[in-house]
Structures are given as C-alpha cells and as structure tokens.
Design an enzyme around this catalytic site. Structure first.
Site, PDB file in Angstrom:
ATOM      1  N   ARG A 142       0.870  -1.186   0.000  1.00 40.02           N
ATOM      2  CA  ARG A 142       0.000   0.000   0.000  1.00 40.02           C
ATOM      3  C   ARG A 142       0.901   1.228   0.000  1.00 40.02           C
ATOM      4  NH1 ARG A 142      -2.487   4.299   0.135  1.00 40.02           N
ATOM      5  NH2 ARG A 142      -4.629   4.574   0.874  1.00 40.02           N
ATOM      6  N   ASP A 147      -3.771   8.711  -1.440  1.00 40.70           N
ATOM      7  CA  ASP A 147      -5.060   8.023  -1.486  1.00 40.70           C
ATOM      8  C   ASP A 147      -5.664   8.273  -2.858  1.00 40.70           C
ATOM      9  OD1 ASP A 147      -7.009   6.422  -0.536  1.00 40.70           O
ATOM     10  OD2 ASP A 147      -7.837   7.846   0.920  1.00 40.70           O
ATOM     11  N   GLU A 150     -11.500   5.829  -5.540  1.00 42.58           N
ATOM     12  CA  GLU A 150     -11.925   4.438  -5.404  1.00 42.58           C
ATOM     13  C   GLU A 150     -12.569   3.914  -6.682  1.00 42.58           C
ATOM     14  OE1 GLU A 150     -11.512   2.452  -2.607  1.00 42.58           O
ATOM     15  OE2 GLU A 150     -10.253   4.110  -1.925  1.00 42.58           O
ATOM     16  N   ARG A 190      -1.351  -5.473   4.446  1.00 46.54           N
ATOM     17  CA  ARG A 190      -0.530  -4.839   3.416  1.00 46.54           C
ATOM     18  C   ARG A 190       0.627  -4.116   4.096  1.00 46.54           C
ATOM     19  NH1 ARG A 190      -5.189  -1.335   0.566  1.00 46.54           N
ATOM     20  NH2 ARG A 190      -5.117  -0.540   2.707  1.00 46.54           N
TER      21      ARG A 190
END
Length: 289
Positions: A142, A147, A150, A190
């Site tokens: 990750r 970020d 999505e 992760r």
C-alpha cells in the site's frame, strides 16, 4: 688367546643372569621413547593449540557467521507478508517485480533480493516466471501518504478518475522492478511503503508523489496510522500545485458541462469512504428495523 678368554667369559654367565635379562612373559615388550607404535597411538594436541590453528579457526567461524547473517538479512527472498520481521521496517528496502496492480494505490510485489546484480530478470532461473503460479508468493503493498480515487466494488459506484488512476499506475509500474521502503503492516495485511521506480538508469522517482502531481490522488487523510516517510510537506505542496493547475481530479467541467450548469464538485477518497460507510450503516439500521 684373547678371543678365547672372551668366549669363556660369555659362557660363564650364571642362570640367574640369563633369567634377569630375559623379558617376563606377562609384561608387554618394552619400546624405547619415540618408537613408531607410540607415536601412532599418541595425539599431538600441540597442532590444535598453536596460534596459527586458533587464528584460522576464529577467522573461519567469523566468516561463516557473517555470510549467514548477510544471506538472512539481504539475500533471502521474502515470499509473503507473514515472513516480514518487525526489525525490517524503516531500516531496509524491498526490491521486487510488480506482478499485479489492484487499485490506484496498491499492488503486489514479488521480492527479488539482490536485484539484477544477482541475476533477477535476466538469468533464466532468476525470472518470476508464470504470474499465475505466484499467488501466495508476493507481498501486498500500500503506497504511503497518498489516497487514489476508489473503484467500483461491493456494490458501490466508482469515483471519478478512479479508473484513470489505476491505468496510470499500471502503465508506470506493472511488470517492472521497483524499490519499496516499508514502514508498517496495516489492518489489511498490506505493507505501507514509499515506492520508487528507476528512470534513465541513474534516476529514481517517487511514484506516490507523481500521482499527486498528476492530480490522480490526494494526500492520505486518515486519523490513525498515517505514514509519509518524512515527505508530508512535499506531498501537500504537490497536491496544492495540481489544484492550482486544475488537472486530473481537480479540473473544471468542460464547456458543455458549464452550459448545463455543472459545477466542479471534488470528493476526496477519504470523504467518499466516510459517506459510503455512513450509508451502509444507515442501510443496515433501516433493514434491522
């Protein structure tokens, strides 16, 4: 004559003298010091206690321990996240081959310790091989500090630019070698890492930082377990510049969109997760009633 006198003196020895000279039958035969039988059965410890022997033994043992330590620390392949020791975090890096990219900010890494210097990628027996056979033999990564929008999953709609972020990441690192600097293990098993890819042989670039520059990710805004690898200010500056340039997810609606009265509404991945989680909670509560 003299020789007759000598012969008579030899024959005149008494029986007692002969008995004293003859060896006893119940005693072992006498061997003088230094005989070959004594040297054969005797251990000469001086060969093992000499300074040269002790020095050679110490050097050999130390070299063996150093090689074992070198192998376990730098050359042993880590097949999955379960084999990562806590002492590796923030101290070592992971060099490996990207086998798959599942989202705009995570992927799977096949660890290749030693890199190309040890033949990974160009020796026939040092190639990742069939990617289908690597399931369970890779590390889930990750990317730290970023970020990405999505994708659609679990019945939830995709965010704008979620597919664009995925496509960009795939074109940048998929089926390539990257170096990841691990910080910790998250709740989804992760490894949170800052990821670099090499460009033009001698230069390396921060993949997460590039995504922020392209407007394909935001700075990670979770309240807990946030990791930036000491680059938070750089990441926030890159995001601010992308907003100013209105690129990626920050761009304005087109001419037709403006004519239709559309306005730019940007929902960060964190806001999206919070909103959908709230909707799921209310939905479950409504169904329970």
């Amino acid at each position: 004559m003299p020789w007759l006198d000598w012969l008579s003196s030899r024959s005149s020895k008494t029986t007692d003298d002969k008995e004293r000279e003859a060896p006893a039958h119940d005693e072992p035969p006498y061997h003088p010091a230094g005989s070959w039988e004594k040297n054969l059965n005797q251990t000469d410890w001086s060969h093992y206690t000499s300074p040269q022997a002790i020095t050679a033994s110490i050097v050999t043992t130390a070299a063996t321990l150093v090689l074992i330590r070198l192998y376990k620390t730098y050359l042993r392949r880590i097949p999955s996240v379960d084999y990562l020791k806590p002492g590796l975090f923030r101290r070592r890096s992971l060099y490996g081959y990207v086998t798959s990219v599942g989202d705009g900010d995570n992927f799977h890494l096949f660890h290749t310790p030693g890199g190309r210097l040890l033949g990974w990628g160009w020796l026939p027996w040092r190639r990742p091989g069939d990617l289908k056979k690597l399931k369970g033999k890779t590390i889930s990564i990750r990317m730290a500090g970023v970020d990405a929008p999505e994708l659609a999953h679990f019945g939830k709609p995709a965010q704008p630019y979620g597919q664009e972020a995925l496509d960009w990441l795939r074109s940048s690192i998929l089926h390539r070698y990257v170096r990841a600097y691990p910080y910790r293990r998250d709740q989804y098993d992760r490894i949170v890492c800052t990821v670099y890819r090499r460009r033009w042989l001698f230069f390396k670039t921060d993949v997460g930082y590039q995504m922020l520059q392209q407007g394909l990710a935001t700075v990670y805004e979770a309240k807990m377990y946030t990791e930036f690898g000491g680059k938070e200010e750089q990441y926030r500056a890159a995001e601010a510049r992308a907003k100013e340039r209105k690129i990626g997810m920050w761009q304005e609606p087109g001419l037709i969109g403006k004519m239709l009265g559309r306005q730019r509404t940007v929902e960060s991945p964190r806001e999206y997760k919070t909103r959908t989680a709230t909707q799921d909670k209310h939905g479950k509560t409504g169904r329970s009633k």
